[in-house]
Design an enzyme around this catalytic site. Structure first.
Site, PDB file in Angstrom:
ATOM      1  N   GLU A  38      -1.816  -8.491   4.753  1.00  0.00           N
ATOM      2  CA  GLU A  38      -0.841  -7.844   5.636  1.00  0.00           C
ATOM      3  C   GLU A  38      -0.652  -8.747   6.852  1.00  0.00           C
ATOM      4  O   GLU A  38      -1.613  -9.158   7.496  1.00  0.00           O
ATOM      5  CB  GLU A  38      -1.353  -6.454   6.060  1.00  0.00           C
ATOM      6  N   ASN A  70      -6.051  -1.227   7.206  1.00  0.00           N
ATOM      7  CA  ASN A  70      -5.402  -0.251   6.329  1.00  0.00           C
ATOM      8  C   ASN A  70      -6.114  -0.360   4.988  1.00  0.00           C
ATOM      9  O   ASN A  70      -5.879  -1.293   4.222  1.00  0.00           O
ATOM     10  CB  ASN A  70      -3.910  -0.577   6.160  1.00  0.00           C
ATOM     11  N   LYS A 114      -9.729   2.073  11.528  1.00  0.00           N
ATOM     12  CA  LYS A 114      -8.403   2.438  12.044  1.00  0.00           C
ATOM     13  C   LYS A 114      -8.180   3.896  11.647  1.00  0.00           C
ATOM     14  O   LYS A 114      -7.963   4.193  10.471  1.00  0.00           O
ATOM     15  CB  LYS A 114      -7.344   1.524  11.417  1.00  0.00           C
ATOM     16  N   GLU A 142      -0.873   5.163  12.473  1.00  0.00           N
ATOM     17  CA  GLU A 142       0.114   4.741  11.477  1.00  0.00           C
ATOM     18  C   GLU A 142      -0.193   5.315  10.094  1.00  0.00           C
ATOM     19  O   GLU A 142      -0.214   4.599   9.095  1.00  0.00           O
ATOM     20  CB  GLU A 142       0.207   3.209  11.438  1.00  0.00           C
ATOM     21  N   ARG A 150     -10.857   1.482  16.474  1.00  0.00           N
ATOM     22  CA  ARG A 150      -9.601   0.991  17.062  1.00  0.00           C
ATOM     23  C   ARG A 150      -8.892   2.069  17.881  1.00  0.00           C
ATOM     24  O   ARG A 150      -8.927   3.249  17.530  1.00  0.00           O
ATOM     25  CB  ARG A 150      -8.676   0.461  15.972  1.00  0.00           C
ATOM     26  N   ASP A 180       2.010  -3.610  21.190  1.00  0.00           N
ATOM     27  CA  ASP A 180       1.626  -4.224  19.926  1.00  0.00           C
ATOM     28  C   ASP A 180       1.891  -5.723  19.869  1.00  0.00           C
ATOM     29  O   ASP A 180       2.856  -6.149  19.228  1.00  0.00           O
ATOM     30  CB  ASP A 180       2.374  -3.524  18.780  1.00  0.00           C
ATOM     31  N   GLU A 222       2.335 -12.481  13.915  1.00  0.00           N
ATOM     32  CA  GLU A 222       3.278 -11.448  13.450  1.00  0.00           C
ATOM     33  C   GLU A 222       4.574 -11.420  14.268  1.00  0.00           C
ATOM     34  O   GLU A 222       5.661 -11.454  13.713  1.00  0.00           O
ATOM     35  CB  GLU A 222       2.590 -10.080  13.507  1.00  0.00           C
ATOM     36  N   TRP A 252       9.509   4.395  15.674  1.00  0.00           N
ATOM     37  CA  TRP A 252       8.312   3.673  16.094  1.00  0.00           C
ATOM     38  C   TRP A 252       8.084   3.631  17.605  1.00  0.00           C
ATOM     39  O   TRP A 252       7.112   3.042  18.075  1.00  0.00           O
ATOM     40  CB  TRP A 252       8.333   2.248  15.531  1.00  0.00           C
TER      41      TRP A 252
HETATM   42  O1  GCW Z   1       1.881  -3.727  14.445  1.00  0.00           O
HETATM   43  C1  GCW Z   1       1.241  -3.210  13.412  1.00  0.00           C
HETATM   44  C2  GCW Z   1       1.428  -4.104  12.235  1.00  0.00           C
HETATM   45  C3  GCW Z   1       0.701  -3.524  11.067  1.00  0.00           C
HETATM   46  C4  GCW Z   1      -0.778  -3.418  11.436  1.00  0.00           C
HETATM   47  C5  GCW Z   1      -0.889  -2.551  12.687  1.00  0.00           C
HETATM   48  C6  GCW Z   1      -2.328  -2.437  13.177  1.00  0.00           C
HETATM   49  C7  GCW Z   1      -2.661  -3.596   9.986  1.00  0.00           C
HETATM   50  O2  GCW Z   1       2.791  -4.245  11.981  1.00  0.00           O
HETATM   51  O3  GCW Z   1       0.880  -4.364   9.967  1.00  0.00           O
HETATM   52  O4  GCW Z   1      -1.536  -2.878  10.392  1.00  0.00           O
HETATM   53  O5  GCW Z   1      -0.131  -3.102  13.702  1.00  0.00           O
HETATM   54  O6  GCW Z   1      -2.698  -3.199  14.047  1.00  0.00           O
HETATM   55  O7  GCW Z   1      -3.050  -1.602  12.666  1.00  0.00           O
END
Ligand code: GCW
Length: 652
Positions: free
Chosen positions: A142, A184, A264, A268, A301, A347, A375, A514
């Site tokens: 990911e 995840n 986590k 999300e 987290r 983020d 990212e 989001w």
């Molecule tokens: O910003 C988001 C990312 C996800 C990531 C998440 C996180 C692993 O787009 O891909 O998931 O943060 O940090 O948990």
């Protein structure tokens, strides 16, 4: 099925590919000392092979033999302190097995840099300095931009020599922890917790351990349901608690080098204690109790926010979420819980203020999570050296205490989401190797200097040609601000393509769930986060709250993070806000062109493969930078109908 190792085996050794060094000091010809621990033995092996690659033929000899030598003195214990002393024409490296490893790598690095007697006495500031992998069991990664996983293949973890070399790379820059799977946690990765992959995990763990690197795994909070067949994962349910205890007993007893779990939860879509009306502390503590008999730790987290927001709702502000959830819980977490907090409140954007939550944890362990996988910062197609940003975060004064007030002084561990994969060069973009190496050095010493790190990395990677070193250092040091200029300047963030997060799409997230909105109209842009807006600024200590709340005193680079402003707002230098954004986009592109030209001028000096790979990446970067410039400028012009004062091309 075990894959053929060859899948993972075609790779470079990055900065560990030691190069011949002219006029090595005499002491490199003899080595005294036979370490007893696995780590100490690894240190000796590294020393011998490193010196050989540099052009010495070191002999191992007894302590009475005359003449300059390197003496390895292994001390008892398992701490990470290292001392490199000069004794006449000899050098002594003293430390535990792990200390010897850090000492040997330090010596080899500094010999490459041309220092004959690199004396050093050091201990890392943080006991946990780790890389988090977002690798999935099926081998995909990911937010990975450097190929596929080298920890997982075909649905299971696999051991390969590449993992050993990864451990060597980590140790050589001071890292000591590695979480191998995605936060995840899906499908087969769930089963890392139970017996299914014990053999593989043990092997991986043992190989990391030889280089002083502990193994961590990410686990799912609802494992008792998913794996244990229980009807609930309620952290206060006795059966659930017992399930975790039994599971941990079995796991930790078979994997000695396992340090704990990364979790986590309630984030999300991931399960967590909130589903059972329990607090984040109740959830984390339940796991902490289960791992504590084995010395384990829980990295919990704090990326907890409402990801199903209605864009029409102007009360909810995602930036507030971490503090709102976690600040009231300060002091309620067990000692073996560490809260893992992203460096900014939202983020991993190219520019965010420091997460205010870092200032609210007087009685709770915390760690900063950085992201070296790029990212939102160009996905390793753009060069973006992140160490200056990391230093800014670590040096930031939170304003709550008269002393010991910086982020670096408030946390007890650091981690970064890794940027590696099975690409030949590990990181996709060769220059992204600097982020991996640099994060390691900074995690050992948060006051390390990003420019010096860039220079050192360049020399270790590309040799001691001064033109290369100066050019590469210059490119790296400019790269973040260039990326910021042509993408999303002034802290506005986002505006990237939803989903893959690459390239511009200014309204991409605007009407989505989001919580990342800019709310641009034809006259204004931004979200007001001062007291008259969402009140986010009040999560900071009073001095900072006042500074951020005031449009005049807010640092300009964060202006649109904190404020909603009209396009004709005057910046400090007299330009309008809109003109500043136009200028940044035009200049950012021109500056990336200059970086690319600077790289081209290195033709003939570098390994042709490296040269060509990076040149190709610059092509991709320029293409994307032009796209950012034109899309954002056109979008703003179409909204405002205010032309660029300098009459540059904006597309209608
Ligand atoms: O910003 C988001 C990312 C996800 C990531 C998440 C996180 C692993 O787009 O891909 O998931 O943060 O940090 O948990």
């Amino acid at each position: 099925m075990q894959p053929k190792e060859v899948i993972f085996m075609d790779y470079s050794l990055l900065w560990l590919d030691w190069k011949p060094v002219d006029s090595l000091p005499e002491y490199t010809k003899r080595i005294i000392g036979l370490p007893a621990t696995r780590q100490g033995k690894a240190a000796l092996r590294e020393l011998i092979s490193g010196l050989k690659a540099m052009g010495s033929e070191p002999e191992q000899c007894g302590s009475r033999e005359p003449g300059p030598a390197i003496r390895l003195t292994e001390c008892r214990g398992n701490d990470e302190k290292v001392t490199i002393r000069r004794r006449g024409e000899s050098m002594e490296i003293a430390g535990s097995g792990r200390g010897l490893l850090y000492g040997v790598f330090h010596l080899l690095r500094h010999l490459t840099l041309g220092e004959a007697y690199p004396v050093w006495e050091s201990s890392p500031v943080y006991p946990i300095r780790m890389l988090d992998h977002w690798d999935n069991a099926d081998g995909s990664i990911e937010r990975g931009y450097a190929g596929r996983s080298f920890f997982f293949y075909g649905g299971r973890p696999v051991y390969s020599e590449r993992i050993r070399d990864y451990a060597r790379l980590m140790a050589s820059c001071g890292l000591n922890g590695c979480c191998i799977n995605n936060v995840n946690v899906h499908e087969n990765a769930l089963k890392l917790l139970t017996g299914s992959y014990k053999r593989e995990l043990k092997r991986i763990s043992s190989c990391l351990g030889e280089y002083g690197v502990s193994l961590w795994i990410s686990v799912s909070f609802s494992s008792p349901i998913e794996l244990g067949g229980l009807p609930t994962a309620d952290p206060l349910d006795p059966e659930v608690r017992q399930w975790w205890k039994d599971t941990c007993r079995q796991l930790f007893s078979s994997i000695p080098n396992l340090a704990g779990f990364l979790v986590k939860a309630d984030s999300e879509g991931r399960p967590g204690p909130h589903s059972y009306n329990r607090s984040q502390a109740e959830g984390a503590n339940m796991l902490a109790d289960a791992v504590s008999p084995f010395g384990g730790k829980i990295l919990w987290r704090c990326f907890v926010y409402n990801c199903t927001q209605d864009w029409r709702d102007t009360k909810t502000d995602r930036a507030r979420a971490q503090c709102d959830h976690f600040a009231p819980l300060d002091g309620q977490f067990r000692d073996n819980v560490i809260l893992q907090i992203k460096n900014g409140p939202v983020d991993f954007q190219i520019r965010e203020p420091v997460s205010p939550l870092l200032g609210h944890l007087e009685h709770t362990n915390s760690m900063v999570e950085f992201q070296i996988t790029q990212e939102y910062t160009g996905q390793q197609q753009h060069v973006c050296y992140l160490l200056p940003m990391f230093r800014e975060v670590l040096d930031f004064h939170l304003g709550h205490r008269p002393r010991q007030d910086t982020v670096a002084e408030s946390i007890s561990a650091v981690c970064a989401v890794s940027n590696t994969g099975d690409n030949y060069n590990w990181t996709g973009h060769d220059l992204a190797g600097a982020n991996l190496f640099g994060f390691g050095l900074l995690s050992w010493d948060p006051s390390a200097n990003p420019t010096e790190i860039a220079r050192e990395w360049s020399i270790l990677s590309f040799g001691r040609d001064r033109v290369i070193t100066e050019t590469v250092t210059d490119i790296l040091m400019k790269s973040r601000s260039i990326y910021e200029k042509y993408s999303v300047p002034l802290g506005i963030g986002w505006m990237c393509v939803p989903g893959n997060h690459y390239g511009p799409s200014p309204d991409g997230y605007e009407y989505d769930r989001w919580g990342t909105y800019h709310k641009a109209t034809h006259t204004e842009i931004g979200v007001e986060r001062g007291p008259g807006g969402t009140g986010f600024t009040q999560q900071y200590s009073p001095g900072l709250a006042a500074m951020y709340a005031s449009v005049e005193n807010c640092p300009e680079e964060l202006l649109l993070f904190f404020h909603r402003l009209p396009y004709d707002y005057r910046m400090k230098d007299g330009r309008t806000l809109l003109q500043r954004i136009y200028d940044d986009h035009f200049e950012g592109f021109e500056e990336s062109l200059a970086m690319s030209d600077a790289w081209d001028a290195l033709a003939g000096r570098l390994d042709p493969d490296v040269f060509a790979r990076v040149q190709e990446r610059f092509r991709m970067q320029l293409h994307s930078a032009a796209q950012w410039r034109d899309v954002i400028n056109s979008w703003l012009y179409r909204l405002t109908l205010i032309p660029d004062e300098k009459g540059r091309k904006i597309y209608l």
